[in-house]
Write an enzyme that holds these catalytic residues in place. Structure first.
Site, short mmCIF file in Angstrom:
data_model
loop_
_atom_site.label_atom_id
_atom_site.label_comp_id
_atom_site.label_asym_id
_atom_site.label_seq_id
_atom_site.Cartn_x
_atom_site.Cartn_y
_atom_site.Cartn_z
N SER A 81 0.83 -1.20 0.00
CA SER A 81 0.00 0.00 0.00
C SER A 81 0.88 1.26 0.00
O SER A 81 1.72 1.42 -0.88
CB SER A 81 -0.96 -0.04 1.19
OG SER A 81 -2.00 0.89 1.04
N GLU A 96 -9.87 -3.77 -6.10
CA GLU A 96 -9.41 -2.66 -5.25
C GLU A 96 -9.35 -1.35 -6.04
O GLU A 96 -9.04 -1.34 -7.23
CB GLU A 96 -8.08 -2.96 -4.59
CG GLU A 96 -6.94 -3.35 -5.47
CD GLU A 96 -5.66 -3.51 -4.64
OE1 GLU A 96 -5.27 -2.57 -3.95
OE2 GLU A 96 -5.05 -4.60 -4.69
N HIS A 116 -7.38 -5.44 -1.52
CA HIS A 116 -6.15 -4.71 -1.24
C HIS A 116 -5.23 -5.53 -0.33
O HIS A 116 -5.66 -6.04 0.71
CB HIS A 116 -6.54 -3.40 -0.55
CG HIS A 116 -5.43 -2.44 -0.34
ND1 HIS A 116 -4.79 -1.80 -1.38
CD2 HIS A 116 -4.86 -1.98 0.80
CE1 HIS A 116 -3.87 -0.98 -0.89
NE2 HIS A 116 -3.89 -1.08 0.42
#
Length: 297
Positions: free
Chosen positions: A144, A238, A268
Site C-alpha cells: 500500500s 481494489e 487490497h
C-alpha cells in the site's frame, strides 16, 4: 482459485469497514485492532533495532540462514500502521529469499508530514550501505503506502547518486495521491476496504500543502529511469488497481524491467490473508522466485 475463499474474505472485510468520518486516532485504533489478530508465524522472530537513527524491527526466520536483506515498508496511507504489524509479511518474504528483513518504523503524518517518511526510508538504506551491505544483496518491499514509499525511495536513492538495490516488490502500491486513477471510482463497489470518500480527506494530512503530484509523494509521476527490476502485485477488487497498472506502464516506458501481476477477485494487500486465501500464498511464492532470481545477480 477458490471462489468460496474469496467470497468469505470479502464478506469478512465488509463487516468491519473503516468509518468515513473517523479521525486519525480512531483509524489508528481500528487498524491496530485488526492487525493485532494477525499472529506472526511461529518460526519468525522480531527484535527492535535502529538503522540510521530510524527505529525498525529486525525480522528473522528460524532455519533460514540470511544471506540477503529485505527493507520492508508497512502500509497505512502514511498516517497509520507500524513496523511490527507488517512483520508477518516481512517474514514471509525473508523466508522465501534467504534474507533478514527490516520493517521500517518511518514517521507518520499528520504529526510528521512529507518528507519525513521519505527521509527516514532513505536514511535506513544509507545506513545499510554504510554498514557494508552490498546493494545487490538488498531488495525493497512494501504494501500500500509502503509500496509507494519503496518506489519513492528507489527514485530518491538514484537522485542522491547511491547504488540501487537488486529489485523491489510492491503490493497494492499507493502511488498516486492525486487519486486520478479511474479505478478509484470504477472499483468502488468491488473494494471492501477503501473508497475515494475514505482516502481523499487523508491526503492533505500527509502532503501538508505540498503538491500531491510530486514524484516523491506520488511516484507514478516520477522519472523511473534507471530503477532496478520491479514486481507489482495487485488485486482485481481494489480502488488502487489503476495505481499499479499505471506504475507498471510508466516503468516500462522508462525501460525498467517490470512485472505486473494482477490477481482477479481479491482485495487490497490480499497477500496478508495467507491462512484463509490460497491466492495469497501463491502470490508470495511468485514474489519469492522473482526476488531470489535477482538477489546477488
Amino acid at each position: 482459485m477458490s471462489t468460496e475463499q474469496r467470497q468469505a474474505l470479502d464478506a469478512m472485510l465488509r463487516r468491519s469497514p473503516f468509518p468515513l468520518d473517523g479521525d486519525v486516532e480512531e483509524l489508528r485504533r481500528l487498524l491496530h485492532a485488526a492487525t493485532s489478530t494477525q499472529v506472526l508465524p511461529p518460526e519468525a522472530k522480531t527484535v527492535p533495532t535502529t538503522l540510521g537513527g530510524v527505529p525498525a524491527v529486525e525480522v528473522t526466520v528460524d532455519g533460514v540462514e540470511p544471506r540477503h536483506v529485505v527493507v520492508y515498508f508497512h502500509g497505512g496511507v502514511y498516517l497509520l500502521g507500524d513496523a511490527l504489524s507488517s512483520a508477518g509479511l516481512a517474514a514471509q518474504i525473508g523466508g522465501r529469499t534467504a534474507a533478514k528483513a527490516y520493517s521500517v518504523e518511518y514517521r507518520l503524518a499528520p504529526e510528521h508530514p512529507y518528507p519525513a517518511a521519505v527521509d527516514d526510508a532513505l536514511a535506513v538504506y544509507e545506513a545499510l550501505l554504510a554498514d557494508g551491505v552490498t546493494p545487490s544483496d538488498i531488495v525493497f518491499a512494501g504494501e500500500s503506502a509502503g509500496g509507494g514509499l519503496a518506489v519513492a525511495t528507489l527514485v530518491n536513492a538514484r537522485d542522491h547518486g547511491l547504488p540501487l538495490p537488486a529489485a523491489a516488490f510492491v503490493m497494492s502500491p499507493y502511488v498516486d495521491l492525486t487519486l486520478a486513477g479511474a479505478s478509484v471510482d470504477t472499483k468502488d463497489a468491488a473494494d471492501p476496504l477503501f473508497s475515494r470518500e475514505l482516502l481523499e480527506p487523508l491526503v492533505a494530512d500527509y502532503t501538508a500543502g505540498q503538491d500531491p503530484a510530486l514524484g516523491l509523494i506520488s511516484p507514478v509521476f516520477a522519472d523511473l529511469s534507471g530503477l532496478p527490476p520491479l514486481l507489482i502485485q495487485v488485486g482485481g477488487h481494489e480502488v488502487l488497481l489503476d495505481d499499479a497498472v499505471r506504475l507498471a506502464g510508466r516503468a516500462a516506458n522508462a525501460d525498467v524491467e517490470v512485472t505486473l501481476d494482477v490477481t482477479p477477485g481479491v482485495p487490497h494487500v490480499f497477500q496478508v490473508y495467507g491462512p484463509i486465501l490460497d491466492e495469497a500464498t501463491a502470490a508470495l511464492d511468485r514474489a519469492g522466485r522473482f526476488l531470489t532470481a535477482r538477489l546477488g545477480a
